[in-house]
Scaffold this motif. Structure first.
Motif, PDB file in Angstrom:
ATOM      1  N   MET A  48      81.473   7.222-152.061  1.00 55.70           N
ATOM      2  CA  MET A  48      81.744   5.949-151.442  1.00 55.70           C
ATOM      3  C   MET A  48      83.053   5.987-150.651  1.00 55.70           C
ATOM      4  SD  MET A  48      80.576   3.317-154.427  1.00 55.70           S
ATOM      5  CE  MET A  48      80.898   1.900-153.440  1.00 55.70           C
ATOM      6  N   ILE A  49      83.981   6.776-151.118  1.00 58.28           N
ATOM      7  CA  ILE A  49      85.273   6.829-150.446  1.00 58.28           C
ATOM      8  C   ILE A  49      85.169   7.601-149.136  1.00 58.28           C
ATOM      9  CG2 ILE A  49      87.635   7.727-150.602  1.00 58.28           C
ATOM     10  CD1 ILE A  49      87.473   7.161-153.618  1.00 58.28           C
ATOM     11  N   GLU A  50      84.506   8.744-149.165  1.00 62.08           N
ATOM     12  CA  GLU A  50      84.455   9.613-147.990  1.00 62.08           C
ATOM     13  C   GLU A  50      83.210   9.403-147.132  1.00 62.08           C
ATOM     14  OE1 GLU A  50      84.947  13.653-149.226  1.00 62.08           O
ATOM     15  OE2 GLU A  50      86.787  13.204-150.310  1.00 62.08           O
ATOM     16  N   GLY A  51      82.164   8.840-147.685  1.00 62.53           N
ATOM     17  CA  GLY A  51      80.907   8.763-146.956  1.00 62.53           C
ATOM     18  C   GLY A  51      80.185  10.094-147.031  1.00 62.53           C
ATOM     19  N   ILE A  52      78.964  10.125-146.512  1.00 65.91           N
ATOM     20  CA  ILE A  52      78.184  11.369-146.565  1.00 65.91           C
ATOM     21  C   ILE A  52      77.111  11.347-145.480  1.00 65.91           C
ATOM     22  CG2 ILE A  52      76.530  10.478-148.259  1.00 65.91           C
ATOM     23  CD1 ILE A  52      76.556  13.331-149.503  1.00 65.91           C
ATOM     24  N   ARG A  53      76.765  12.530-145.008  1.00 63.75           N
ATOM     25  CA  ARG A  53      75.641  12.690-144.078  1.00 63.75           C
ATOM     26  C   ARG A  53      74.745  13.767-144.650  1.00 63.75           C
ATOM     27  NH1 ARG A  53      76.545  13.926-137.914  1.00 63.75           N
ATOM     28  NH2 ARG A  53      76.692  11.675-137.846  1.00 63.75           N
ATOM     29  N   ILE A  54      73.482  13.441-144.820  1.00 61.38           N
ATOM     30  CA  ILE A  54      72.506  14.381-145.350  1.00 61.38           C
ATOM     31  C   ILE A  54      71.431  14.583-144.290  1.00 61.38           C
ATOM     32  CG2 ILE A  54      70.787  14.806-147.143  1.00 61.38           C
ATOM     33  CD1 ILE A  54      72.457  12.958-148.962  1.00 61.38           C
ATOM     34  N   GLY A  55      71.232  15.826-143.899  1.00 57.62           N
ATOM     35  CA  GLY A  55      70.222  16.141-142.901  1.00 57.62           C
ATOM     36  C   GLY A  55      68.835  16.238-143.520  1.00 57.62           C
ATOM     37  N   SER A  56      67.851  15.844-142.758  1.00 55.64           N
ATOM     38  CA  SER A  56      66.465  15.979-143.185  1.00 55.64           C
ATOM     39  C   SER A  56      65.621  16.304-141.955  1.00 55.64           C
ATOM     40  CB  SER A  56      65.969  14.688-143.845  1.00 55.64           C
ATOM     41  OG  SER A  56      65.725  13.690-142.880  1.00 55.64           O
ATOM     42  N   PRO A  57      64.375  16.718-142.148  1.00 51.23           N
ATOM     43  CA  PRO A  57      63.527  17.022-140.998  1.00 51.23           C
ATOM     44  C   PRO A  57      63.333  15.826-140.065  1.00 51.23           C
ATOM     45  CG  PRO A  57      62.560  17.902-143.004  1.00 51.23           C
ATOM     46  CD  PRO A  57      63.726  17.066-143.414  1.00 51.23           C
ATOM     47  N   ASN A  58      63.498  14.614-140.604  1.00 51.59           N
ATOM     48  CA  ASN A  58      63.303  13.406-139.796  1.00 51.59           C
ATOM     49  C   ASN A  58      64.605  12.858-139.222  1.00 51.59           C
ATOM     50  OD1 ASN A  58      60.522  13.388-140.325  1.00 51.59           O
ATOM     51  ND2 ASN A  58      60.870  12.392-142.278  1.00 51.59           N
ATOM     52  N   GLY A  59      65.697  13.581-139.386  1.00 54.33           N
ATOM     53  CA  GLY A  59      66.985  13.121-138.872  1.00 54.33           C
ATOM     54  C   GLY A  59      68.006  13.018-139.984  1.00 54.33           C
TER      55      GLY A  59
ATOM     56  N   PRO B 218      78.332   5.428-144.626  1.00 51.07           N
ATOM     57  CA  PRO B 218      79.700   5.455-144.104  1.00 51.07           C
ATOM     58  C   PRO B 218      80.745   5.448-145.216  1.00 51.07           C
ATOM     59  CG  PRO B 218      78.805   3.244-143.946  1.00 51.07           C
ATOM     60  CD  PRO B 218      77.683   4.139-144.417  1.00 51.07           C
ATOM     61  N   SER B 219      81.958   5.779-144.857  1.00 55.19           N
ATOM     62  CA  SER B 219      83.090   5.711-145.782  1.00 55.19           C
ATOM     63  C   SER B 219      83.469   4.248-145.996  1.00 55.19           C
ATOM     64  CB  SER B 219      84.275   6.458-145.188  1.00 55.19           C
ATOM     65  OG  SER B 219      85.442   6.171-145.919  1.00 55.19           O
ATOM     66  N   PHE B 220      83.779   3.898-147.242  1.00 56.25           N
ATOM     67  CA  PHE B 220      84.223   2.545-147.559  1.00 56.25           C
ATOM     68  C   PHE B 220      85.700   2.514-147.948  1.00 56.25           C
ATOM     69  CE2 PHE B 220      79.633   2.368-148.310  1.00 56.25           C
ATOM     70  CZ  PHE B 220      79.306   1.267-147.533  1.00 56.25           C
ATOM     71  N   ALA B 221      86.409   3.623-147.777  1.00 52.46           N
ATOM     72  CA  ALA B 221      87.801   3.739-148.225  1.00 52.46           C
ATOM     73  C   ALA B 221      88.709   2.675-147.607  1.00 52.46           C
ATOM     74  CB  ALA B 221      88.332   5.134-147.921  1.00 52.46           C
ATOM     75  N   ALA B 222      88.569   2.425-146.325  1.00 54.47           N
ATOM     76  CA  ALA B 222      89.453   1.475-145.650  1.00 54.47           C
ATOM     77  C   ALA B 222      89.021   0.020-145.870  1.00 54.47           C
ATOM     78  CB  ALA B 222      89.494   1.772-144.159  1.00 54.47           C
ATOM     79  N   ALA B 223      87.765  -0.176-146.210  1.00 52.16           N
ATOM     80  CA  ALA B 223      87.239  -1.536-146.312  1.00 52.16           C
ATOM     81  C   ALA B 223      87.388  -2.158-147.693  1.00 52.16           C
ATOM     82  CB  ALA B 223      85.757  -1.540-145.910  1.00 52.16           C
TER      83      ALA B 223
END
Length: 56
Positions: free
Chosen positions: A1-12, A17-22
């Motif tokens: 939750m602090i850093e966010g993450i992006r996970i790739g998949s065959p569909n995109g 997003p990161s929630f650290a500042a919010a």
């Protein structure tokens, strides 16, 4: 939750997003504790001190 993450998949990419500042340590701890119990089906507690340590 602090850093966010992006996970790739065959569909995109799936992105959370990161929630650290919010959100404060207390808010992130509360949401994390809720997610562990509600979606993880486990008992556990995330404290504001744990979130603060993860930010460092």
């Amino acid at each position: 939750m602090i850093e966010g993450i992006r996970i790739g998949s065959p569909n995109g990419n799936n992105t959370m997003p990161s929630f650290a500042a919010a959100y404060s340590d207390e808010e992130i701890a509360a949401v994390s504790t809720y997610v562990i119990g509600h979606f993880g089906g486990k008992q556990g507690r995330v404290t504001p001190a744990m979130v603060g340590a993860a930010r460092d």
